[in-house]
Design an enzyme around this catalytic site. Structure first.
Site, PDB file in Angstrom:
ATOM      1  N   ARG A 161       0.785  -1.241   0.000  1.00  0.00           N
ATOM      2  CA  ARG A 161       0.000   0.000   0.000  1.00  0.00           C
ATOM      3  C   ARG A 161       0.814   1.288   0.000  1.00  0.00           C
ATOM      4  NH1 ARG A 161      -2.250  -3.634  -1.347  1.00  0.00           N
ATOM      5  NH2 ARG A 161      -4.246  -4.498  -0.666  1.00  0.00           N
ATOM      6  N   SER A 208     -11.354   0.906   2.171  1.00  0.00           N
ATOM      7  CA  SER A 208     -10.707   0.478   3.415  1.00  0.00           C
ATOM      8  C   SER A 208     -10.043   1.676   4.092  1.00  0.00           C
ATOM      9  CB  SER A 208      -9.664  -0.596   3.128  1.00  0.00           C
ATOM     10  OG  SER A 208     -10.294  -1.761   2.641  1.00  0.00           O
ATOM     11  N   GLU A 278      -5.208   3.896   5.654  1.00  0.00           N
ATOM     12  CA  GLU A 278      -4.903   3.633   4.259  1.00  0.00           C
ATOM     13  C   GLU A 278      -5.351   4.813   3.404  1.00  0.00           C
ATOM     14  OE1 GLU A 278      -6.305   0.328   0.973  1.00  0.00           O
ATOM     15  OE2 GLU A 278      -5.515  -0.379   2.886  1.00  0.00           O
TER      16      GLU A 278
END
Length: 283
Positions: A161, A208, A278
């Site tokens: 990520r 998310s 995130e």
């Protein structure tokens, strides 16, 4: 380029939260990026607005959209794979459709992720064990001085990520994908259906909210902490998928931040695990 002054950024956020921006610039040619960089001080690259929480006051920011850069071209054909150049403004859904039409494989597991190709490349987006960089050979970026450069994947640093691109605030212009053949229709449709069933797609959200800690799932931690349905103002932890913060009605920036901070605090108190966001928080 097209320049929109005093843009209402709420309209460009999947969360439907955002204030008035100094300007919103729609890039029509990649060479326009150097002029933008040379003439603006505070620039933010806006993808599809699917993972960015935008402050709902006045924003002294020049937002830049690459949405008009959507070309796909096959650069090289081979017996076992093709090299395909994809511009950053293209929606992932459109890339998956192109893959299906041309029998390309490799990204079926990320079917249904809302976002642009550039946004996913920037953060090395992924799901179900697949990351977008699994199929990327090269990324074309605009660096902070306005210079456009193509960088081989082997020369780029990226991990779960995040990427060197994101950390350096470079702009993704395009990516060169290496696609083998054999599109898996069943896998692609399965992931799309799972998202419909498991994710609160009927409400504004940013996907998310937290990264999964090593060896753990953020959603499980939030659920086990008893936080499903926790709400501040118009922002609520989804009962369907607790790693999603949803806008159930006129949520403010501070509502969402309050929910995020509360989740972090409770999960740390209960499990001694620190959750990291995130999503991008822009103020």
């Amino acid at each position: 380029m097209e320049v929109m002054k005093n843009a209402q950024m709420k309209e460009y956020s999947n969360m439907k939260v955002g204030g008035i921006a100094k300007e919103l610039i729609f890039v029509e040619e990649k060479n326009e990026l150097k002029e933008i960089i040379d003439t603006r001080k505070n620039i933010f690259i806006l993808g599809n607005g699917t993972n960015t929480l935008i402050y709902d006051g006045n924003l002294d920011i020049s937002f830049v959209s690459l949405k008009k850069l959507q070309k796909i071209s096959v650069e090289e054909k081979n017996k076992n794979f093709d090299l395909v150049r994809v511009e950053s403004g293209l929606d992932l859904d459109d890339l998956i459709k192109f893959m299906e039409e041309n029998n390309y494989t490799g990204l079926e597991n990320i079917t249904g992720i809302p976002g642009s190709v550039g946004g996913l490349v920037n953060m090395n987006g992924g799901a179900y064990g697949t990351e977008i960089f699994d199929c990327i050979e090269e990324v074309e970026v605009c660096k902070n001085d306005g210079k456009i450069e193509k960088i081989k994947t082997k020369d780029l640093h990226f991990k779960y990520r995040t990427t060197e691109i994101k950390e350096n605030r470079w702009i993704v212009i395009s990516a060169l994908f290496k696609f083998k053949f054999g599109f898996d229709h069943a896998a692609s449709e399965d992931k799309r259906e799972q998202r419909k069933v498991k994710h609160p797609l009927d409400l504004p959200n940013l996907g998310s909210t937290f990264k999964n800690p090593k060896g753990k799932f953020a959603a499980r931690l939030i659920s086990d902490a008893g936080l499903k349905g926790y709400q501040v103002g118009g922002a609520r932890i989804s009962e369907k998928h607790p790693n999603f913060v949803t806008n159930v009605g006129n949520a403010t920036f501070n509502d969402v931040i309050s929910v995020i901070e509360h989740v972090k605090e409770v999960v740390f108190e209960k499990f001694n695990i620190e959750l990291n966001t995130e999503i991008i928080i822009l103020k």
